[in-house]
Scaffold this motif. Structure first.
Motif, PDB file in Angstrom:
ATOM      1  N   TRP A 179      -9.514  10.769  -1.844  1.00 50.80           N
ATOM      2  CA  TRP A 179      -8.955  11.329  -0.616  1.00 50.80           C
ATOM      3  C   TRP A 179     -10.063  11.862   0.286  1.00 50.80           C
ATOM      4  O   TRP A 179     -10.002  11.733   1.500  1.00 50.80           O
TER       5      TRP A 179
ATOM      6  N   SER B 187      -8.629  17.966   1.307  1.00 45.70           N
ATOM      7  CA  SER B 187      -8.318  16.641   0.758  1.00 45.70           C
ATOM      8  C   SER B 187      -7.732  16.788  -0.639  1.00 45.70           C
ATOM      9  O   SER B 187      -8.338  17.405  -1.510  1.00 45.70           O
ATOM     10  N   ASP B 188      -6.534  16.264  -0.797  1.00 44.39           N
ATOM     11  CA  ASP B 188      -5.775  16.337  -2.054  1.00 44.39           C
ATOM     12  C   ASP B 188      -5.621  17.773  -2.542  1.00 44.39           C
ATOM     13  O   ASP B 188      -5.874  18.079  -3.702  1.00 44.39           O
TER      14      ASP B 188
ATOM     15  N   ILE C 118      -2.611  19.442  -1.741  1.00 44.84           N
ATOM     16  CA  ILE C 118      -1.168  19.699  -1.690  1.00 44.84           C
ATOM     17  C   ILE C 118      -0.526  19.091  -2.929  1.00 44.84           C
ATOM     18  O   ILE C 118      -0.272  17.894  -2.983  1.00 44.84           O
ATOM     19  N   TYR C 119      -0.271  19.899  -3.952  1.00 40.46           N
ATOM     20  CA  TYR C 119       0.389  19.361  -5.144  1.00 40.46           C
ATOM     21  C   TYR C 119       1.100  20.422  -5.973  1.00 40.46           C
ATOM     22  O   TYR C 119       1.716  20.114  -6.979  1.00 40.46           O
TER      23      TYR C 119
ATOM     24  N   PHE D 113      -5.839  17.211   6.978  1.00 44.37           N
ATOM     25  CA  PHE D 113      -5.458  17.180   5.578  1.00 44.37           C
ATOM     26  C   PHE D 113      -5.233  15.726   5.167  1.00 44.37           C
ATOM     27  O   PHE D 113      -4.514  14.987   5.843  1.00 44.37           O
TER      28      PHE D 113
ATOM     29  N   SER E 264      -3.811  13.451   2.011  1.00 41.16           N
ATOM     30  CA  SER E 264      -2.987  13.636   0.814  1.00 41.16           C
ATOM     31  C   SER E 264      -2.413  12.322   0.297  1.00 41.16           C
ATOM     32  O   SER E 264      -2.080  11.422   1.074  1.00 41.16           O
TER      33      SER E 264
ATOM     34  N   VAL F 233       4.812  16.956  -2.078  1.00 40.96           N
ATOM     35  CA  VAL F 233       3.911  16.694  -0.949  1.00 40.96           C
ATOM     36  C   VAL F 233       4.691  16.310   0.313  1.00 40.96           C
ATOM     37  O   VAL F 233       4.416  16.814   1.408  1.00 40.96           O
TER      38      VAL F 233
END
Length: 235
Positions: free
Chosen positions: A67, A160-161, A163-164, A188, A190, A198
């Protein structure tokens, strides 16, 4: 002026000592020119050290920092220049995006959880020349807890990456509102994992305070890059 196209690959072979009780895999990062990446030293190190280390942790090499690379390539496509700009990277991990922003002229703060700071500092020191190191800062940042120790006027915010975890969405929004001003641009990147919330974040949580637009996507990998700005205040 640093050119992103000078970068061919990333060397994760060097890692610093990380507390064994902390659930984090340290990864040394060094940006390589095409000549360096094609050299025998890089190939040997990657095969014997990096691959062995990460295969033992069941991590696919092709997925690592995917990402962040998408975001960096977007910088290249848009010919972005961060000279004189105040930048912060959230959840920096290996620091790829933040390091590149420094090389592109920005005054950059790379942040992540406390157990990642040592690795981030190491990676910055390995990639930023002495003339640019004064524009680099590495700090621990726990969203929604110690965000008020930071400035409130960043020009750019990157992630980057990151949101989880739905349990962290509120804390992330709180942190973004504090760090940003009306003119701040947030990027962002994702992977759109529905089971991790997400899609709900971008479609339901983020719109309460921010506007967003998909500016780039990699459909085969379900990756979206969002450009985000604060909503205009209600008068």
């Amino acid at each position: 002026m640093f050119k992103i196209t000078d970068i061919f690959s990333i060397n994760y072979s060097e890692s610093v000592s990380i507390d064994k009780d902390i659930d984090y895999i340290g990864a040394g990062l060094r940006l390589l020119t095409l000549e360096e990446a094609n050299g025998p030293q890089f190939r040997n190190v990657r095969k014997e050290t990096f691959q062995k280390r990460f295969e033992s942790e069941r991590i696919k090499l092709s997925n690592f920092d995917r990402w962040a690379k998408v975001l960096c390539r977007y910088f290249e496509q848009e010919q972005m220049d961060f000279t004189g700009k105040k930048v912060i990277e959230l959840g920096a991990g290996t620091g790829l995006v933040g390091i590149l922003a420094i090389l592109l002229g920005g005054d950059v703060t790379l942040t992540d959880q406390p157990n990642v700071v040592i690795q981030l500092q190491y990676n910055v020191s390995k990639n930023i020349p002495e003339v640019g190191i004064k524009r680099a800062k590495v700090s621990a940042l726990l969203w929604g807890k110690d965000h008020k120790q930071f400035p409130t006027d960043y020009d750019f915010i990157f992630g980057s990456d990151i949101i989880y975890r739905p349990s962290e969405f509120h804390s992330l929004i709180t942190t973004l509102l504090y760090l940003s001003k009306q003119s701040t641009t947030i990027y962002f990147c994702s992977k759109m994992r529905k089971h991790m919330g997400v899609i709900d974040f971008y479609e339901k949580v983020l719109p309460t305070h921010f506007d967003s637009t998909i500016v780039h996507s990699v459909p085969e990998q379900e990756i979206n890059l969002y450009k985000i700005t604060r909503k205009e205040p209600v008068t």
